[in-house]
Scaffold this motif. Sequence first.
Motif, mmCIF file in Angstrom:
data_model
loop_
_atom_site.group_PDB
_atom_site.id
_atom_site.type_symbol
_atom_site.label_atom_id
_atom_site.label_comp_id
_atom_site.label_asym_id
_atom_site.label_seq_id
_atom_site.Cartn_x
_atom_site.Cartn_y
_atom_site.Cartn_z
ATOM 1 N N ALA A 1 9.577 -13.267 -33.664
ATOM 2 C CA ALA A 1 9.322 -14.692 -33.431
ATOM 3 C C ALA A 1 10.264 -15.243 -32.366
ATOM 4 O O ALA A 1 9.849 -15.999 -31.490
ATOM 5 C CB ALA A 1 9.469 -15.473 -34.730
ATOM 6 N N GLN A 2 11.526 -14.856 -32.441
ATOM 7 C CA GLN A 2 12.495 -15.324 -31.456
ATOM 8 C C GLN A 2 12.091 -14.851 -30.059
ATOM 9 O O GLN A 2 12.120 -15.627 -29.101
ATOM 10 C CB GLN A 2 13.892 -14.816 -31.798
ATOM 11 N N GLN A 3 11.688 -13.604 -29.956
ATOM 12 C CA GLN A 3 11.265 -13.065 -28.660
ATOM 13 C C GLN A 3 10.028 -13.798 -28.143
ATOM 14 O O GLN A 3 9.949 -14.129 -26.956
ATOM 15 C CB GLN A 3 10.983 -11.564 -28.788
ATOM 16 N N CYS A 4 9.084 -14.083 -29.026
ATOM 17 C CA CYS A 4 7.883 -14.831 -28.618
ATOM 18 C C CYS A 4 8.238 -16.228 -28.136
ATOM 19 O O CYS A 4 7.721 -16.690 -27.116
ATOM 20 C CB CYS A 4 6.897 -14.928 -29.778
ATOM 21 N N LEU A 5 9.119 -16.907 -28.868
ATOM 22 C CA LEU A 5 9.522 -18.257 -28.479
ATOM 23 C C LEU A 5 10.191 -18.267 -27.108
ATOM 24 O O LEU A 5 10.023 -19.211 -26.340
ATOM 25 C CB LEU A 5 10.469 -18.852 -29.523
ATOM 26 N N MET A 6 10.930 -17.219 -26.810
ATOM 27 C CA MET A 6 11.685 -17.187 -25.560
ATOM 28 C C MET A 6 10.864 -16.687 -24.369
ATOM 29 O O MET A 6 11.208 -16.995 -23.234
ATOM 30 C CB MET A 6 12.936 -16.332 -25.729
ATOM 31 N N THR A 7 9.803 -15.939 -24.628
ATOM 32 C CA THR A 7 9.104 -15.314 -23.499
ATOM 33 C C THR A 7 7.661 -15.741 -23.324
ATOM 34 O O THR A 7 7.111 -15.576 -22.233
ATOM 35 C CB THR A 7 9.134 -13.779 -23.628
ATOM 36 N N GLN A 8 7.027 -16.255 -24.352
ATOM 37 C CA GLN A 8 5.611 -16.593 -24.263
ATOM 38 C C GLN A 8 5.431 -18.090 -24.020
ATOM 39 O O GLN A 8 6.034 -18.892 -24.727
ATOM 40 C CB GLN A 8 4.883 -16.204 -25.555
ATOM 41 N N PRO A 9 4.601 -18.447 -23.062
ATOM 42 C CA PRO A 9 4.321 -19.871 -22.879
ATOM 43 C C PRO A 9 3.516 -20.380 -24.074
ATOM 44 O O PRO A 9 2.498 -19.793 -24.435
ATOM 45 C CB PRO A 9 3.502 -19.918 -21.586
ATOM 46 N N MET A 10 4.011 -21.427 -24.703
ATOM 47 C CA MET A 10 3.299 -22.021 -25.841
ATOM 48 C C MET A 10 3.677 -23.477 -25.954
ATOM 49 O O MET A 10 4.750 -23.891 -25.518
ATOM 50 C CB MET A 10 3.580 -21.264 -27.139
ATOM 51 N N SER A 11 2.768 -24.224 -26.525
ATOM 52 C CA SER A 11 3.023 -25.645 -26.734
ATOM 53 C C SER A 11 4.004 -25.808 -27.890
ATOM 54 O O SER A 11 4.257 -24.870 -28.651
ATOM 55 C CB SER A 11 1.715 -26.371 -27.058
ATOM 56 N N LEU A 12 4.526 -27.012 -28.024
ATOM 57 C CA LEU A 12 5.433 -27.296 -29.123
ATOM 58 C C LEU A 12 4.720 -27.133 -30.463
ATOM 59 O O LEU A 12 5.298 -26.617 -31.425
ATOM 60 C CB LEU A 12 6.018 -28.701 -28.989
ATOM 61 N N ILE A 13 3.463 -27.508 -30.511
ATOM 62 C CA ILE A 13 2.683 -27.355 -31.748
ATOM 63 C C ILE A 13 2.531 -25.879 -32.106
ATOM 64 O O ILE A 13 2.671 -25.489 -33.265
ATOM 65 C CB ILE A 13 1.313 -28.047 -31.618
ATOM 66 N N GLU A 14 2.268 -25.035 -31.118
ATOM 67 C CA GLU A 14 2.162 -23.599 -31.369
ATOM 68 C C GLU A 14 3.493 -23.028 -31.827
ATOM 69 O O GLU A 14 3.536 -22.191 -32.732
ATOM 70 C CB GLU A 14 1.687 -22.873 -30.116
ATOM 71 N N ALA A 15 4.585 -23.488 -31.215
ATOM 72 C CA ALA A 15 5.915 -23.020 -31.619
ATOM 73 C C ALA A 15 6.222 -23.438 -33.055
ATOM 74 O O ALA A 15 6.761 -22.648 -33.842
ATOM 75 C CB ALA A 15 6.980 -23.569 -30.671
ATOM 76 N N GLU A 16 5.870 -24.664 -33.409
ATOM 77 C CA GLU A 16 6.077 -25.140 -34.774
ATOM 78 C C GLU A 16 5.280 -24.299 -35.764
ATOM 79 O O GLU A 16 5.770 -23.954 -36.838
ATOM 80 C CB GLU A 16 5.682 -26.608 -34.886
ATOM 81 N N ALA A 17 4.048 -23.970 -35.402
ATOM 82 C CA ALA A 17 3.207 -23.153 -36.277
ATOM 83 C C ALA A 17 3.786 -21.751 -36.439
ATOM 84 O O ALA A 17 3.765 -21.186 -37.543
ATOM 85 C CB ALA A 17 1.785 -23.092 -35.730
ATOM 86 N N LEU A 18 4.312 -21.195 -35.356
ATOM 87 C CA LEU A 18 4.947 -19.881 -35.422
ATOM 88 C C LEU A 18 6.148 -19.918 -36.372
ATOM 89 O O LEU A 18 6.296 -19.050 -37.238
ATOM 90 C CB LEU A 18 5.381 -19.425 -34.028
ATOM 91 N N ILE A 19 6.984 -20.922 -36.232
ATOM 92 C CA ILE A 19 8.163 -21.043 -37.085
ATOM 93 C C ILE A 19 7.753 -21.254 -38.542
ATOM 94 O O ILE A 19 8.343 -20.661 -39.451
ATOM 95 C CB ILE A 19 9.089 -22.160 -36.576
ATOM 96 N N ALA A 20 6.733 -22.053 -38.770
ATOM 97 C CA ALA A 20 6.249 -22.265 -40.139
ATOM 98 C C ALA A 20 5.720 -20.963 -40.736
ATOM 99 O O ALA A 20 5.929 -20.683 -41.916
ATOM 100 C CB ALA A 20 5.165 -23.338 -40.156
ATOM 101 N N GLY A 21 5.050 -20.167 -39.923
ATOM 102 C CA GLY A 21 4.548 -18.871 -40.387
ATOM 103 C C GLY A 21 5.671 -17.918 -40.748
ATOM 104 O O GLY A 21 5.603 -17.214 -41.760
ATOM 105 N N VAL A 22 6.711 -17.910 -39.924
ATOM 106 C CA VAL A 22 7.871 -17.056 -40.205
ATOM 107 C C VAL A 22 8.540 -17.512 -41.500
ATOM 108 O O VAL A 22 8.936 -16.691 -42.329
ATOM 109 C CB VAL A 22 8.868 -17.080 -39.027
ATOM 110 N N ARG A 23 8.638 -18.812 -41.683
ATOM 111 C CA ARG A 23 9.248 -19.332 -42.911
ATOM 112 C C ARG A 23 8.421 -18.925 -44.128
ATOM 113 O O ARG A 23 8.961 -18.537 -45.158
ATOM 114 C CB ARG A 23 9.358 -20.851 -42.843
ATOM 115 N N SER A 24 7.113 -18.970 -43.995
ATOM 116 C CA SER A 24 6.227 -18.569 -45.082
ATOM 117 C C SER A 24 6.424 -17.088 -45.435
ATOM 118 O O SER A 24 6.480 -16.723 -46.609
ATOM 119 C CB SER A 24 4.779 -18.842 -44.682
#
Length: 104
Positions: A25-48
Amino acid sequence: MSDLQEALEDENKRIRRLRLCIDFAQQCLMTQPMSLIEAEALIAGVRSVALTLFPGKEAVFDLIYLPRLQRALRESRGNRPARRLTVIAGGRTPSDGQSVARDS
């Protein structure tokens, strides 16, 4: 193999799985272009995933892993001021009608 050894192996397996998920997830956040909403969803998924592996450890995730993921997101955006992410229990996404993050 004793019950204690089996329990330790199971916990180590879950720790490795969580570490891989957080690192990815950290690597995706740092390297993949994504909106803030997509980043929030990624973080929520990791938390889940983290709470599935370690039920009842919400505070640990929020204390250890959430700041790490927030920092990755902030650095990927060139340290531009951004709202602080606070993941809400349940991992809901904005498309579900509930916010994954809120302004702090």
